[in-house]
Design a protein around this motif. Structure first.
Motif, PDB file in Angstrom:
ATOM      1  N   ASP A  57     -34.997  13.722 125.715  1.00 21.41           N
ATOM      2  CA  ASP A  57     -34.234  13.774 124.475  1.00 21.41           C
ATOM      3  C   ASP A  57     -35.191  14.285 123.396  1.00 21.41           C
ATOM      4  OD1 ASP A  57     -32.253  12.634 122.347  1.00 21.41           O
ATOM      5  OD2 ASP A  57     -34.158  11.628 121.920  1.00 21.41           O
ATOM      6  N   PRO A  58     -34.751  15.248 122.584  1.00 19.65           N
ATOM      7  CA  PRO A  58     -35.705  15.888 121.666  1.00 19.65           C
ATOM      8  C   PRO A  58     -36.383  14.916 120.700  1.00 19.65           C
ATOM      9  CG  PRO A  58     -33.444  16.659 121.280  1.00 19.65           C
ATOM     10  CD  PRO A  58     -33.435  15.885 122.553  1.00 19.65           C
ATOM     11  N   ARG A  59     -35.628  13.977 120.142  1.00 25.48           N
ATOM     12  CA  ARG A  59     -36.235  13.025 119.208  1.00 25.48           C
ATOM     13  C   ARG A  59     -37.267  12.152 119.927  1.00 25.48           C
ATOM     14  NH1 ARG A  59     -35.205  10.603 114.388  1.00 25.48           N
ATOM     15  NH2 ARG A  59     -34.769   8.483 115.056  1.00 25.48           N
ATOM     16  N   SER A  60     -36.880  11.670 121.109  1.00 27.82           N
ATOM     17  CA  SER A  60     -37.785  10.815 121.882  1.00 27.82           C
ATOM     18  C   SER A  60     -39.066  11.564 122.222  1.00 27.82           C
ATOM     19  CB  SER A  60     -37.106  10.365 123.175  1.00 27.82           C
ATOM     20  OG  SER A  60     -35.881   9.745 122.885  1.00 27.82           O
ATOM     21  N   GLU A  61     -38.915  12.837 122.593  1.00 27.20           N
ATOM     22  CA  GLU A  61     -40.090  13.622 122.978  1.00 27.20           C
ATOM     23  C   GLU A  61     -41.033  13.855 121.799  1.00 27.20           C
ATOM     24  OE1 GLU A  61     -38.937  17.129 125.156  1.00 27.20           O
ATOM     25  OE2 GLU A  61     -38.045  15.937 126.766  1.00 27.20           O
ATOM     26  N   ALA A  62     -40.449  13.967 120.602  1.00 28.40           N
ATOM     27  CA  ALA A  62     -41.296  14.141 119.420  1.00 28.40           C
ATOM     28  C   ALA A  62     -42.205  12.918 119.233  1.00 28.40           C
ATOM     29  CB  ALA A  62     -40.441  14.359 118.178  1.00 28.40           C
ATOM     30  N   TYR A  63     -41.635  11.722 119.443  1.00 18.22           N
ATOM     31  CA  TYR A  63     -42.454  10.508 119.306  1.00 18.22           C
ATOM     32  C   TYR A  63     -43.506  10.429 120.419  1.00 18.22           C
ATOM     33  CZ  TYR A  63     -39.312   8.995 115.630  1.00 18.22           C
ATOM     34  OH  TYR A  63     -38.615   8.930 114.461  1.00 18.22           O
ATOM     35  N   SER A  64     -43.149  10.880 121.630  1.00 17.02           N
ATOM     36  CA  SER A  64     -44.134  10.904 122.722  1.00 17.02           C
ATOM     37  C   SER A  64     -45.296  11.826 122.368  1.00 17.02           C
ATOM     38  CB  SER A  64     -43.496  11.405 124.024  1.00 17.02           C
ATOM     39  OG  SER A  64     -42.494  10.519 124.439  1.00 17.02           O
ATOM     40  N   ALA A  65     -44.957  12.990 121.797  1.00 10.81           N
ATOM     41  CA  ALA A  65     -46.008  13.944 121.430  1.00 10.81           C
ATOM     42  C   ALA A  65     -46.940  13.319 120.399  1.00 10.81           C
ATOM     43  CB  ALA A  65     -45.388  15.231 120.878  1.00 10.81           C
ATOM     44  N   PHE A  66     -46.367  12.569 119.467  1.00 14.63           N
ATOM     45  CA  PHE A  66     -47.193  11.925 118.440  1.00 14.63           C
ATOM     46  C   PHE A  66     -48.107  10.873 119.069  1.00 14.63           C
ATOM     47  CE2 PHE A  66     -47.721   8.880 114.793  1.00 14.63           C
ATOM     48  CZ  PHE A  66     -48.562   9.687 114.065  1.00 14.63           C
ATOM     49  N   GLN A  67     -47.555  10.088 119.991  1.00 20.61           N
ATOM     50  CA  GLN A  67     -48.385   9.086 120.669  1.00 20.61           C
ATOM     51  C   GLN A  67     -49.534   9.761 121.427  1.00 20.61           C
ATOM     52  OE1 GLN A  67     -46.626   5.939 122.930  1.00 20.61           O
ATOM     53  NE2 GLN A  67     -45.158   5.383 121.345  1.00 20.61           N
ATOM     54  N   SER A  68     -49.247  10.892 122.071  1.00 18.10           N
ATOM     55  CA  SER A  68     -50.303  11.619 122.799  1.00 18.10           C
ATOM     56  C   SER A  68     -51.422  12.041 121.863  1.00 18.10           C
ATOM     57  CB  SER A  68     -49.760  12.897 123.438  1.00 18.10           C
ATOM     58  OG  SER A  68     -49.056  12.590 124.570  1.00 18.10           O
ATOM     59  N   ARG A 107     -41.607  -0.681 128.372  1.00 19.01           N
ATOM     60  CA  ARG A 107     -41.173   0.719 128.445  1.00 19.01           C
ATOM     61  C   ARG A 107     -42.314   1.563 129.004  1.00 19.01           C
ATOM     62  NH1 ARG A 107     -36.499   2.494 125.413  1.00 19.01           N
ATOM     63  NH2 ARG A 107     -37.072   4.491 126.323  1.00 19.01           N
ATOM     64  N   PRO A 108     -42.200   1.988 130.273  1.00 14.52           N
ATOM     65  CA  PRO A 108     -43.285   2.757 130.892  1.00 14.52           C
ATOM     66  C   PRO A 108     -43.520   4.102 130.209  1.00 14.52           C
ATOM     67  CG  PRO A 108     -41.336   2.727 132.319  1.00 14.52           C
ATOM     68  CD  PRO A 108     -41.058   1.781 131.187  1.00 14.52           C
ATOM     69  N   GLU A 109     -42.534   4.590 129.424  1.00 12.46           N
ATOM     70  CA  GLU A 109     -42.716   5.884 128.746  1.00 12.46           C
ATOM     71  C   GLU A 109     -43.726   5.809 127.614  1.00 12.46           C
ATOM     72  OE1 GLU A 109     -39.929   4.117 128.992  1.00 12.46           O
ATOM     73  OE2 GLU A 109     -38.147   5.378 129.159  1.00 12.46           O
TER      74      GLU A 109
END
Lengths: 666, 77
Positions: free
Chosen positions: A328-339, A369-371
């Motif tokens: 999901d685009p919003r979710s992926e944006a937060y993942s990118a920030f965590q990275s 949440r494993p993500e």
């Protein structure tokens, strides 16, 4: 009323010298935006200057740096800054360090100088800049009587551009070209290092956009582009060997855009190797490197959770409802920030959580949440409650034993950011964009985490700060301080300074503020000179305990002075305070004094704004006051011949006379 | 804002002088801070502010600010 007409009204009032009314008009504009525009900052500064309030004026001029990167406004702010600094004299406030800086290079630098002063002011450093004549960097460095050496700089910056190197479009023997160019540049660095105490900041080469061979150039080692790329690789290696900070001008020119970085019209007109558009960005980077060299790099990134590390509010949406992870685009944006945040941690930035939440709810995503890319163990401390953020930030600073001015605050909520700006003004606040996809760039544009070295200690920092929080718990349960120290099972390695640890040693000297008796900021060359002095005694201490390997955390250095071993440098990282490390190293010094046939240990305390915690260290260790000098400086003495060596460290100690094989103690 | 007001704001930024007004009669000789460095800064600032581009060192050839204004008006028109 639109903000542009409101600005015009404010400007009009200011021009007619109605400063008090103008101030009100400008201040009304501040509520509209988080990052005030350069004209507003400049207008406020001019009003304050008109009212003879130069300190307030300076604060607003420094904010021009955050307002954007417009050359004209920066240049105007720098002019006003010079006036304010001149009028204030030694009373300039809000400055953490001062430094003398010599700027030399192959092109026109006269426009960069004022911008550099402005950007450094924003980074907390008041610099006096001296500048070499146009294109004279070789003469500047080679001639021992040149103005560079008369200036006695703390820093020497060398900026060299590709025009100066004049590489041919194609060379038959590219390796020779590259090696001889790199070697001659490094030779200049070495001359500066041998003749001055200054720290060097060198730039690599911004590779030009135009390339006759086009994309084929990348495949052919003899093309200009390929040669400049190899040269940059070679310069990086040579700078690294020498512990010299390197400005990555090529990366910066790419970031700005080479079409904008290079302006051939102004090159031909006045030999500007870097365009006016790009100069503010260059000044900001250089200032960040200078601040890092002076130990002002930020230490801890404090993160909000809801809508910052994940989308949604965990307390309302539930742990399954928050947005994180792929698909999901919003979710992926937060993942990118965590990275990206995880990458900062790998560099040695300590992470902390500061969230308005119930603690259990706040922890749940990390647990279930494993993500989640960031894990609970990535945070040195985790604060989730309903206190205000300024209160929690001060708690975090206390727990981690660092200053508020070492914290950087990231929160999606503009109101929280504003509260922190107002009530915890020492904390740097990153103006986060509303779009989560832009978070990574916003944080990477923030330069407070720029550093100049990378050590083993940096890689383990989170574990060390976590251990400190654990220990705070253990400390409250142990019945006596001795029990507590025993329960830590501390083991120390004490050894003379050596090549393998010199980068960490210089880093500690540069950035230790609190437990630092004399606070000399020494370059590697200066440390080496002191090590080589006759009778010199120098030891580092590495500490590990059952919770963490703290690495190299304390240094002491002395030299014979009459019948005493004079301790001219003694410092310790604050993360091991209360662990008897100080006693242990002093014990080693007292034995070193006896070995040298000296009767006393002599120690000096030089007070600074931050080292009051060590004002009583010498008397606490049994030293007697010898004399009190100007500026609160005190000199202390311990009679080793009469009292015997100092005892009392609570750790197993392994001493080493010389450097051991790489990795043997890790 | 009029061209004169825009130029005045710009001159004040570049020369750091809040009493400076970009009148038609103003010349480089009237401004103490107008040295070679400030000249280049001024040229860059005018190009940015009015989205124009000078040819070579054209800025040095204007007789006074009035001539510069006329040139700018010509470009805008």
């Amino acid at each position: 009323m639109t903000s542009s007409t409101a600005l015009e009204i404010a400007e009009g009032l200011r021009r007619s010298r109605e400063y008090a009314r103008a101030l009100e008009a400008y201040q009304a504009l501040l509520v509209e935006t988080e990052t005030p525009s350069a004209p507003v900052c400049l207008g406020l500064a001019r009003c304050y200057q008109g009212l003879d309030a130069d300190s307030e004026a300076l604060a607003w001029l420094a904010r021009v740096v955050d307002s954007g990167q417009d050359y004209r406004h920066w240049q105007a702010a720098a002019r006003l800054m010079d006036k304010a600094v001149q009028r204030l004299g030694p009373a300039v406030k809000g400055v953490k360090r001062t430094a003398r800086l010599w700027l030399t290079g192959s092109s026109t630098l006269v426009q960069l100088t004022p911008l550099l002063r402005l950007a450094a002011l924003r980074a907390g450093v008041l610099v006096v800049v001296g500048e070499g004549a146009y294109g004279q960097y070789r003469q500047d460095i080679l001639d021992p009587a040149s103005p560079l050496y008369q200036f006695d700089p703390d820093f020497v910056l060398t900026l060299v551009d590709h025009e100066e190197l004049a590489f041919p479009a194609y060379a038959e023997t590219p390796d020779e070209f590259v090696a001889s160019t790199a070697d001659s540049m490094a030779a200049l660095w070495d001359i500066v290092s041998s003749r001055t105490r200054a720290r060097l900041i060198a730039s690599n080469i911004a590779i030009p956009l135009e390339e006759p061979f086009g994309h084929l150039a990348a495949r052919l080692p003899g093309t200009r582009r390929s040669m400049l790329q190899s040269l940059n690789g070679r310069l990086a290696a040579l700078a690294s060997e020498r512990g010299i900070a390197l400005l990555d001008a090529d990366a910066l020119s790419s970031e700005i855009g080479k079409r904008s970085w290079f302006d051939s019209r102004f090159w031909h007109l006045s030999k500007q190797a870097v365009s006016f558009d790009a100069l503010p960005a260059l000044a900001r980077r250089l200032a960040a490197l200078i601040a890092a060299e002076l130990g002002l790099a930020k230490k801890c990134l404090v993160l909000d959770l809801d809508n910052t590390l994940w989308g949604g509010v965990v307390g309302e949406d539930g742990v399954a409802g928050i947005k994180i992870g792929p698909g999901d685009p919003r979710s992926e944006a937060y993942s990118a920030f965590q990275s990206y945040v995880k990458g900062l941690q790998a560099k040695g930035v300590v992470l902390a959580v500061c969230s308005k939440n119930d603690e259990a709810a706040a922890r749940e995503p990390f647990e279930t949440r494993p993500e989640m890319i960031l894990k609970l163990e990535d945070f040195a401390t985790f604060v989730a409650n309903w206190e205000t953020k300024p209160e929690n930030l001060s708690h975090i600073a206390k727990v981690l034993n660092i200053g508020m001015d070492s914290l950087v605050f990231v929160d999606d909520n503009p109101a929280e950011r504003e509260i922190v700006r107002q009530f915890a003004p020492d904390v740097d606040v990153v103006p986060m964009p509303s779009e989560p996809s832009d978070y990574v760039r916003a944080l990477s544009d923030y330069l407070g985490f720029e550093t100049v070295v990378f050590t083993k200690e940096d890689q383990q920092k989170t574990a060390q700060y976590r251990a400190k929080a654990e220990i705070a718990r253990l400390e409250s349960s142990a019945t006596s301080i001795d029990d507590f120290h025993r329960s830590l099972q501390m083991r120390a390695v004490i050894a003379p300074f050596d090549d393998r640890h010199i980068a960490r040693i210089v880093q500690l000297i540069g950035k230790t503020n609190q437990f630092n008796l004399t606070t000399p900021r020494l370059s590697e060359a200066e440390v080496r000179a002191l090590m080589a002095a006759p009778g010199a005694a120098h030891f580092y201490l590495k500490l590990r305990d059952r919770f963490a390997d703290h690495g190299l955390v304390s240094l002491i250095m002395g030299r014979p002075l009459g019948d005493a071993l004079d301790i001219h440098l003694w410092l310790m990282s604050c993360r091991v305070i209360g662990r008897t490390v100080e006693t242990q190293l002093l014990a080693t010094m007292s034995e070193a004094a006896l070995e040298r046939g000296l009767k006393r240990l002599r120690g000096t305390f030089v007070p600074t704004a931050k080292n009051s915690m060590v004002s009583q260290v010498y008397p606490a260790m049994g030293f007697a006051l010898e004399e009190t000098l100007a500026d609160g400086v005190s000199v202390w003495s311990y009679d080793v011949s009469a009292l015997g060596p100092i005892r009392g460290g609570r750790m197993d100690v392994e001493t080493r006379a010389y450097a051991t094989v790489e990795g043997a103690d890790s | 804002m009029t061209v004169e007001e825009r130029l005045t704001a710009l001159f004040q930024d570049v020369f750091g002088d809040e009493d400076l007004i970009a009148t038609d009669e103003l010349t480089a000789a009237d401004v103490e801070a107008w040295d070679s460095v400030a000249h280049i800064n001024l040229m860059f600032a005018i190009e940015q502010e009015f989205a124009v581009q000078f040819e070579g060192n054209q800025l040095a050839e204007f007789e006074n600010v009035g001539a510069l204004k006329a040139w700018l008006a010509d470009r805008a028109g």
